[in-house]
Write a protein that holds these residues in place. Sequence first.
Motif, short mmCIF file in Angstrom:
data_model
loop_
_atom_site.label_atom_id
_atom_site.label_comp_id
_atom_site.label_asym_id
_atom_site.label_seq_id
_atom_site.Cartn_x
_atom_site.Cartn_y
_atom_site.Cartn_z
N TYR A 88 0.86 -1.18 0.00
CA TYR A 88 0.00 0.00 0.00
C TYR A 88 0.90 1.23 0.00
CZ TYR A 88 -3.34 -3.47 1.69
OH TYR A 88 -4.11 -4.59 1.84
N ILE A 89 0.79 2.05 -1.04
CA ILE A 89 1.50 3.33 -1.07
C ILE A 89 0.50 4.35 -0.52
CG2 ILE A 89 2.77 5.00 -2.46
CD1 ILE A 89 4.00 2.25 -2.75
N LEU A 90 0.85 4.97 0.60
CA LEU A 90 -0.12 5.76 1.36
C LEU A 90 0.02 7.27 1.19
CD1 LEU A 90 0.23 3.65 4.62
CD2 LEU A 90 -1.54 3.45 2.86
N ASP A 91 1.00 7.72 0.43
CA ASP A 91 1.25 9.15 0.35
C ASP A 91 1.84 9.50 -1.00
OD1 ASP A 91 1.85 11.87 0.97
OD2 ASP A 91 2.25 11.32 3.05
N SER A 92 1.66 10.74 -1.42
CA SER A 92 2.27 11.21 -2.66
C SER A 92 3.67 11.73 -2.40
CB SER A 92 1.40 12.30 -3.29
OG SER A 92 1.28 13.39 -2.40
#
Length: 143
Positions: A88-92
């Motif tokens: 899960y990539i949670l941030d830009s």
Amino acid sequence: MNASTMIAAALTGVFALSGCLFSGNSGAQNISVAESFEGGVNPYLWRASLDTLNTLPLTTADPVGGIINYDWKSYPDAEGERIRATVYILDSRLRADGVKVSVFRQVQDNGQWTDAPVDQATSVQLENAILTRARVLKSSELS
């Protein structure tokens, strides 16, 4: 050594294998990670996740939602066990809390696969490997 420990050890060293530039056909110029990425998540974390877990079979990848699903894989040194992972990539932004890895493990008993516990350190090791690879990607583009 169980499959989840083996994969964490094996994949932690994988992050240095691929370069930070994509190459297209022979006539195309190299495009940087950031320039080639149109998703809603951090492009360095995205590329680093794919690089770090490249030995697992990829099932789905959603760059807008920031979810990468990998399918089950067994390893010869851990017969009767298999693992899979979801990233899960949670941030830009490229941040330490911008990526989460969930690792799942199953063991085979009388031909049936049943869920088994995974050492919590496995996910942390993979997250750290992804973050390290993302930093390498970013610093390669800046220099």
